[in-house]
Design a protein around this motif. Structure first.
Motif, short mmCIF file in Angstrom:
data_model
loop_
_atom_site.label_atom_id
_atom_site.label_comp_id
_atom_site.label_asym_id
_atom_site.label_seq_id
_atom_site.Cartn_x
_atom_site.Cartn_y
_atom_site.Cartn_z
N PHE A 197 -34.12 28.83 14.84
CA PHE A 197 -33.46 28.26 13.67
C PHE A 197 -31.98 28.06 13.92
CE2 PHE A 197 -31.93 32.49 12.68
CZ PHE A 197 -32.94 33.30 13.16
N THR A 246 -30.42 25.46 14.30
CA THR A 246 -29.88 24.32 13.58
C THR A 246 -29.99 24.49 12.07
OG1 THR A 246 -32.02 23.23 13.64
CG2 THR A 246 -30.48 22.75 15.43
N TYR A 247 -30.46 25.63 11.64
CA TYR A 247 -30.72 25.81 10.21
C TYR A 247 -29.49 26.28 9.45
CZ TYR A 247 -35.77 25.14 10.28
OH TYR A 247 -37.03 24.60 10.35
N SER A 303 -23.71 27.35 7.70
CA SER A 303 -24.43 26.82 8.84
C SER A 303 -24.55 27.91 9.89
CB SER A 303 -23.69 25.62 9.42
OG SER A 303 -22.39 25.99 9.82
N TRP A 304 -25.43 27.67 10.85
CA TRP A 304 -25.70 28.69 11.85
C TRP A 304 -24.45 29.10 12.62
CZ3 TRP A 304 -29.18 32.13 12.47
CH2 TRP A 304 -29.32 32.78 13.69
N SER A 359 -33.66 28.94 3.92
CA SER A 359 -33.13 28.16 5.04
C SER A 359 -33.54 26.71 4.92
CB SER A 359 -33.59 28.75 6.37
OG SER A 359 -34.99 28.57 6.53
N THR A 360 -32.73 25.86 5.50
CA THR A 360 -32.98 24.44 5.51
C THR A 360 -32.28 23.84 6.73
OG1 THR A 360 -32.84 22.41 4.21
CG2 THR A 360 -30.96 23.88 4.10
N SER A 361 -32.50 22.55 6.95
CA SER A 361 -31.91 21.92 8.13
C SER A 361 -30.67 21.11 7.81
CB SER A 361 -32.94 21.02 8.81
OG SER A 361 -33.44 20.06 7.89
N ASP A 411 -36.37 24.85 2.72
CA ASP A 411 -37.76 24.84 3.17
C ASP A 411 -38.42 26.21 3.17
OD1 ASP A 411 -36.27 22.74 5.52
OD2 ASP A 411 -37.64 22.01 3.96
#
Length: 122
Positions: free
Chosen positions: A29, A31-32, A52-53, A98-100, A110
């Motif tokens: 994750f 990029t999550y 962001s990550w 979490s999401t992208s 998501d």
């Protein structure tokens, strides 16, 4: 798939502090975006904070700015929410998600944890 597990919620007096943790596992994750949301009884789920990550993007709800801090430990795949100067109106179930994308809308996230209860007594 990403699995998220929150912990750290408990009963605290107004003015106190808590640190919530969100441990992530499963699919990479990197990029999550990881976010924190909360839902009080009878109210809609609302955005609290997100990052962001790599920490390059951080967002806070106006209601928690200056009191809450979101942080990360990438080595442990964990995000934290440090909550200071807690108020009774902060009482809610807190969820990590979490999401992208760099978004704050709940339905765009998501994956969700099961939630942890935070209760602030007056």
């Amino acid at each position: 798939q990403v699995q998220l597990v929150e912990s750290g919620g408990e009963l605290v007096q107004a003015g106190g502090s808590l640190r919530l943790s969100c441990a992530a596992s499963g699919r990479t994750f990197s990029t999550y975006v990881m976010g924190w949301f909360r839902q009080a009884p009878g109210k809609e789920r609302e955005f609290v904070a997100a990052t962001s990550w790599n920490g390059g993007w951080i967002k806070y709800a106006d209601s928690v700015k200056g009191r809450f801090t979101i942080s990360r430990d990438n080595a442990k795949n964990t995000r934290y929410l440090q909550m200071n100067s807690l108020k009774p109106e902060d009482t809610a179930v807190y969820y990590c998600a979490s999401t992208s994308g760099t978004v704050v809308t709940p339905h765009l996230y998501d994956y969700w944890g099961q939630g942890t209860q935070v209760t602030v007594s007056s």
